[in-house]
Structure formats: C-alpha cells, structure tokens
Design a protein around this motif. Structure first.
Motif, PDB file in Angstrom:
ATOM      1  N   GLU A 236     -50.902 -15.033  -2.786  1.00 41.82           N
ATOM      2  CA  GLU A 236     -49.734 -15.693  -2.935  1.00 41.82           C
ATOM      3  C   GLU A 236     -50.057 -15.189  -5.099  1.00 41.82           C
ATOM      4  N   PHE A 237     -49.433 -16.202  -5.595  1.00 40.50           N
ATOM      5  CA  PHE A 237     -49.034 -15.773  -6.863  1.00 40.50           C
ATOM      6  C   PHE A 237     -48.379 -17.312  -7.801  1.00 40.50           C
ATOM      7  N   THR A 238     -49.056 -17.625  -8.681  1.00 39.21           N
ATOM      8  CA  THR A 238     -48.735 -19.408  -9.352  1.00 39.21           C
ATOM      9  C   THR A 238     -47.952 -18.591 -10.818  1.00 39.21           C
ATOM     10  N   GLY A 239     -47.173 -18.512 -11.731  1.00 35.68           N
ATOM     11  CA  GLY A 239     -46.992 -17.808 -13.252  1.00 35.68           C
ATOM     12  C   GLY A 239     -45.232 -17.984 -13.365  1.00 35.68           C
ATOM     13  N   LYS A 240     -45.216 -18.515 -14.997  1.00 30.88           N
ATOM     14  CA  LYS A 240     -43.857 -18.312 -15.242  1.00 30.88           C
ATOM     15  C   LYS A 240     -43.235 -17.038 -15.122  1.00 30.88           C
ATOM     16  N   LEU A 241     -42.192 -17.576 -15.190  1.00 32.91           N
ATOM     17  CA  LEU A 241     -40.810 -16.432 -14.433  1.00 32.91           C
ATOM     18  C   LEU A 241     -40.843 -15.913 -15.582  1.00 32.91           C
ATOM     19  N   LEU A 242     -40.609 -14.472 -16.148  1.00 36.06           N
ATOM     20  CA  LEU A 242     -39.926 -14.116 -17.363  1.00 36.06           C
ATOM     21  C   LEU A 242     -38.716 -13.668 -16.492  1.00 36.06           C
ATOM     22  N   GLY A 243     -38.878 -13.051 -15.747  1.00 43.81           N
ATOM     23  CA  GLY A 243     -37.355 -12.260 -15.310  1.00 43.81           C
ATOM     24  C   GLY A 243     -37.401 -11.977 -14.161  1.00 43.81           C
ATOM     25  N   PHE A 244     -35.717 -11.255 -13.292  1.00 42.33           N
ATOM     26  CA  PHE A 244     -36.061 -10.647 -12.228  1.00 42.33           C
ATOM     27  C   PHE A 244     -34.597  -9.705 -12.192  1.00 42.33           C
ATOM     28  N   ASP A 245     -34.691  -9.337 -10.984  1.00 42.39           N
ATOM     29  CA  ASP A 245     -33.667  -8.348 -11.022  1.00 42.39           C
ATOM     30  C   ASP A 245     -32.618  -7.917  -9.668  1.00 42.39           C
ATOM     31  N   ASP A 246     -31.742  -7.643  -8.838  1.00 41.82           N
ATOM     32  CA  ASP A 246     -31.049  -8.141  -8.024  1.00 41.82           C
ATOM     33  C   ASP A 246     -31.893  -7.950  -6.892  1.00 41.82           C
ATOM     34  N   TYR A 247     -32.880  -7.723  -7.082  1.00 39.31           N
ATOM     35  CA  TYR A 247     -33.721  -6.849  -5.568  1.00 39.31           C
ATOM     36  C   TYR A 247     -34.760  -8.208  -5.470  1.00 39.31           C
ATOM     37  N   VAL A 248     -35.048  -8.988  -6.209  1.00 40.47           N
ATOM     38  CA  VAL A 248     -35.761 -10.142  -6.621  1.00 40.47           C
ATOM     39  C   VAL A 248     -36.825  -9.266  -7.355  1.00 40.47           C
ATOM     40  N   ASN A 249     -37.464  -8.498  -7.712  1.00 42.44           N
ATOM     41  CA  ASN A 249     -38.573  -8.199  -8.634  1.00 42.44           C
ATOM     42  C   ASN A 249     -38.609  -8.447  -9.911  1.00 42.44           C
ATOM     43  N   MET A 250     -39.722  -9.214 -10.150  1.00 45.10           N
ATOM     44  CA  MET A 250     -40.018 -10.001 -11.506  1.00 45.10           C
ATOM     45  C   MET A 250     -41.241 -10.313 -11.699  1.00 45.10           C
ATOM     46  N   VAL A 251     -41.015 -10.183 -12.768  1.00 39.13           N
ATOM     47  CA  VAL A 251     -42.355 -10.911 -13.948  1.00 39.13           C
ATOM     48  C   VAL A 251     -42.666 -11.729 -14.015  1.00 39.13           C
ATOM     49  N   LEU A 252     -44.236 -12.267 -14.145  1.00 36.83           N
ATOM     50  CA  LEU A 252     -43.941 -13.778 -13.881  1.00 36.83           C
ATOM     51  C   LEU A 252     -45.387 -13.674 -15.160  1.00 36.83           C
ATOM     52  N   GLU A 253     -45.713 -14.513 -16.145  1.00 40.48           N
ATOM     53  CA  GLU A 253     -46.191 -14.305 -17.277  1.00 40.48           C
ATOM     54  C   GLU A 253     -47.162 -15.717 -17.065  1.00 40.48           C
TER      55      GLU A 253
ATOM     56  N   LEU B 111     -54.267 -13.459 -14.623  1.00 43.25           N
ATOM     57  CA  LEU B 111     -54.001 -11.728 -15.239  1.00 43.25           C
ATOM     58  C   LEU B 111     -52.440 -12.646 -16.071  1.00 43.25           C
ATOM     59  N   GLU B 112     -52.679 -11.752 -17.162  1.00 42.83           N
ATOM     60  CA  GLU B 112     -51.788 -12.001 -17.996  1.00 42.83           C
ATOM     61  C   GLU B 112     -50.401 -12.199 -18.024  1.00 42.83           C
ATOM     62  N   GLN B 113     -49.826 -11.181 -17.232  1.00 41.63           N
ATOM     63  CA  GLN B 113     -48.039 -10.362 -16.807  1.00 41.63           C
ATOM     64  C   GLN B 113     -48.906  -9.917 -15.292  1.00 41.63           C
ATOM     65  N   ILE B 114     -47.918  -9.610 -15.082  1.00 40.42           N
ATOM     66  CA  ILE B 114     -47.645  -9.078 -13.371  1.00 40.42           C
ATOM     67  C   ILE B 114     -46.042  -8.758 -12.666  1.00 40.42           C
ATOM     68  N   LEU B 115     -46.289  -7.625 -12.028  1.00 40.12           N
ATOM     69  CA  LEU B 115     -44.160  -7.474 -11.842  1.00 40.12           C
ATOM     70  C   LEU B 115     -44.567  -6.833 -10.493  1.00 40.12           C
ATOM     71  N   LEU B 116     -43.791  -8.231  -9.789  1.00 35.90           N
ATOM     72  CA  LEU B 116     -44.189  -8.367  -8.206  1.00 35.90           C
ATOM     73  C   LEU B 116     -42.830  -7.727  -7.521  1.00 35.90           C
ATOM     74  N   ASN B 117     -43.133  -6.958  -6.232  1.00 31.39           N
ATOM     75  CA  ASN B 117     -41.978  -5.710  -5.794  1.00 31.39           C
ATOM     76  C   ASN B 117     -41.504  -7.097  -4.821  1.00 31.39           C
ATOM     77  N   GLY B 118     -40.004  -7.012  -5.346  1.00 37.59           N
ATOM     78  CA  GLY B 118     -38.935  -7.777  -4.251  1.00 37.59           C
ATOM     79  C   GLY B 118     -39.100  -7.887  -2.817  1.00 37.59           C
ATOM     80  N   ASN B 119     -39.100  -6.647  -1.944  1.00 45.55           N
ATOM     81  CA  ASN B 119     -39.419  -6.367  -0.719  1.00 45.55           C
ATOM     82  C   ASN B 119     -40.831  -6.903  -0.175  1.00 45.55           C
ATOM     83  N   ASN B 120     -41.289  -7.863  -1.512  1.00 42.07           N
ATOM     84  CA  ASN B 120     -43.088  -8.341  -0.243  1.00 42.07           C
ATOM     85  C   ASN B 120     -42.884  -9.213  -0.310  1.00 42.07           C
TER      86      ASN B 120
END
Length: 84
Positions: free
Chosen positions: A29-46, A63-72
């Motif tokens: 599980e991850f908590t963070g500030k949402l920076l952005g996402f795309d139509d596939y709900v891939n997300m960038v958190l900081e 972690l400073e920043q992470i990209l999460l795969n929307g499929n997961n």
C-alpha cells in the motif's frame, strides 16, 4: 445520467495535489501526494510512504517519488493516511 454524478476519473482528477492512499493487488500500500495520472490510472506520487504487509506487521519505506502501474491498483482512498 444526472449532472451531479461524478465519474471515477473526475474524482481522481480532484485529488491531484492532495494526499491519497493506494492499495495494490499485491501486499503493498502507498500513501503520498498525487501529482498526476493517465487514462490507465498509472499514477505519480511524491512524498511517499510504502507499506508492505508482512507476517510481523507493516514494514514501511519512505520514497521521494514513485510511478504506480494502474493495472495493479485495487483501491484508491482520497485523503487516506494509510494502514494504522
């Protein structure tokens, strides 16, 4: 469809710049500030805290920043602070 109905991507869009709790399909599980996402709900958190559910309890990792795969992604909780 009424004009007051909020679509899922619109709700996520309203969360940009805010804290969000993301529950993945695996044991993480991850908590963070949402920076952005795309139509596939891939997300960038900081400013991220990663929680891994182990037999001994939750193991955390900063972690400073992470990209999460929307499929997961399993669940998104706007304003969530993570497992307690």
């Amino acid at each position: 469809m009424s004009t007051s109905q909020l679509l899922p991507l619109e709700l996520i869009d309203k969360c940009i710049g805010s804290r969000i709790w993301v529950v993945m399909k695996n044991e993480k599980e991850f908590t963070g500030k949402l920076l952005g996402f795309d139509d596939y709900v891939n997300m960038v958190l900081e400013d991220v805290t990663e929680y891994e559910n182990t037999k001994e309890g939750y193991k955390t990792n900063k972690l400073e920043q992470i990209l999460l795969n929307g499929n997961n992604i399993c669940v998104l909780i706007p304003g969530g602070t993570g497992p307690v």
